[in-house]
Design a protein around this motif. Structure first.
Motif, PDB file in Angstrom:
ATOM      1  N   UNK A 161     -19.312  46.249  -7.349  1.00  0.00           N
ATOM      2  CA  UNK A 161     -18.805  45.153  -8.175  1.00  0.00           C
ATOM      3  C   UNK A 161     -19.630  43.890  -7.913  1.00  0.00           C
ATOM      4  N   UNK A 162     -20.192  43.296  -8.969  1.00  0.00           N
ATOM      5  CA  UNK A 162     -20.981  42.073  -8.829  1.00  0.00           C
ATOM      6  C   UNK A 162     -22.466  42.314  -8.739  1.00  0.00           C
ATOM      7  N   UNK A 163     -22.896  43.571  -8.724  1.00  0.00           N
ATOM      8  CA  UNK A 163     -24.322  43.877  -8.665  1.00  0.00           C
ATOM      9  C   UNK A 163     -24.742  44.403 -10.030  1.00  0.00           C
ATOM     10  N   UNK A 164     -25.565  43.635 -10.709  1.00  0.00           N
ATOM     11  CA  UNK A 164     -26.051  44.025 -12.025  1.00  0.00           C
ATOM     12  C   UNK A 164     -27.548  44.228 -12.002  1.00  0.00           C
ATOM     13  N   UNK A 165     -28.127  44.244 -13.170  1.00  0.00           N
ATOM     14  CA  UNK A 165     -29.548  44.535 -13.326  1.00  0.00           C
ATOM     15  C   UNK A 165     -30.440  43.508 -12.619  1.00  0.00           C
ATOM     16  N   UNK A 213     -33.195  43.057  -5.360  1.00  0.00           N
ATOM     17  CA  UNK A 213     -33.120  43.935  -4.182  1.00  0.00           C
ATOM     18  C   UNK A 213     -34.354  44.810  -4.077  1.00  0.00           C
ATOM     19  N   UNK A 214     -34.873  45.278  -5.215  1.00  0.00           N
ATOM     20  CA  UNK A 214     -36.053  46.172  -5.197  1.00  0.00           C
ATOM     21  C   UNK A 214     -37.312  45.467  -4.698  1.00  0.00           C
ATOM     22  N   UNK A 232     -32.242  52.425  -5.383  1.00  0.00           N
ATOM     23  CA  UNK A 232     -31.544  51.137  -5.342  1.00  0.00           C
ATOM     24  C   UNK A 232     -30.637  50.981  -6.560  1.00  0.00           C
ATOM     25  N   UNK A 233     -31.021  51.568  -7.680  1.00  0.00           N
ATOM     26  CA  UNK A 233     -30.227  51.434  -8.906  1.00  0.00           C
ATOM     27  C   UNK A 233     -28.823  52.024  -8.759  1.00  0.00           C
ATOM     28  N   UNK A 241     -32.841  37.399  -3.673  1.00  0.00           N
ATOM     29  CA  UNK A 241     -32.427  36.285  -4.525  1.00  0.00           C
ATOM     30  C   UNK A 241     -31.145  36.643  -5.270  1.00  0.00           C
ATOM     31  N   UNK A 242     -30.173  35.745  -5.217  1.00  0.00           N
ATOM     32  CA  UNK A 242     -28.920  35.955  -5.929  1.00  0.00           C
ATOM     33  C   UNK A 242     -27.883  36.752  -5.161  1.00  0.00           C
ATOM     34  N   UNK A 243     -28.217  37.163  -3.953  1.00  0.00           N
ATOM     35  CA  UNK A 243     -27.276  37.929  -3.131  1.00  0.00           C
ATOM     36  C   UNK A 243     -26.733  36.995  -2.059  1.00  0.00           C
TER      37      UNK A 243
END
Length: 118
Positions: free
Chosen positions: A101-105, A111-112, A94-95, A71-73
């Protein structure tokens, strides 16, 4: 009888005939309608919790298309993650993708749910 009375009589008979035919039609439709024990149409609704994946995908081997499952990717973010993994090698968590750039919490959490690192 005058012509005027004949005309009024004709219209009166016409109106009575119309009302009777409407009444009879309504009565026939009312009396012959099917009696349904259950609704004719059943609408199923189901509340599904967020997807829990039993078979997660190794993010180090994921394709761009598979990365977009999260979701959100979108395609551009998936391309950035894919390029990052190809340039920097596999990640152990994964963290580590916070560096992209563009991948936040929030995207890391998304992704997890689908991927594992290893």
């Amino acid at each position: 009888m005058t012509e005027k009375r004949k005309t009024w009589g004709f219209y009166l008979i016409l109106a009575i005939t119309a009302f009777l035919s409407i009444g009879v039609t309504w009565l026939v439709l009312f009396l012959t309608r099917p009696v349904l024990a259950e609704p004719a149409v059943t609408i199923w609704t189901q509340t599904v919790p967020q997807a829990q994946y039993q078979d997660k995908i190794n993010i180090n081997q994921a394709t761009i298309e598979e990365l977009t499952y999260a979701e959100g990717i979108g395609h551009s973010t998936a391309q950035k993650i894919f390029d990052f993994l190809r340039q920097n090698g596999p990640v152990s968590e994964i963290s580590e993708l916070n560096a992209v750039n563009g991948v936040g919490e929030k995207r890391i959490e998304a992704l997890e749910k689908i991927f594992y690192a290893g």
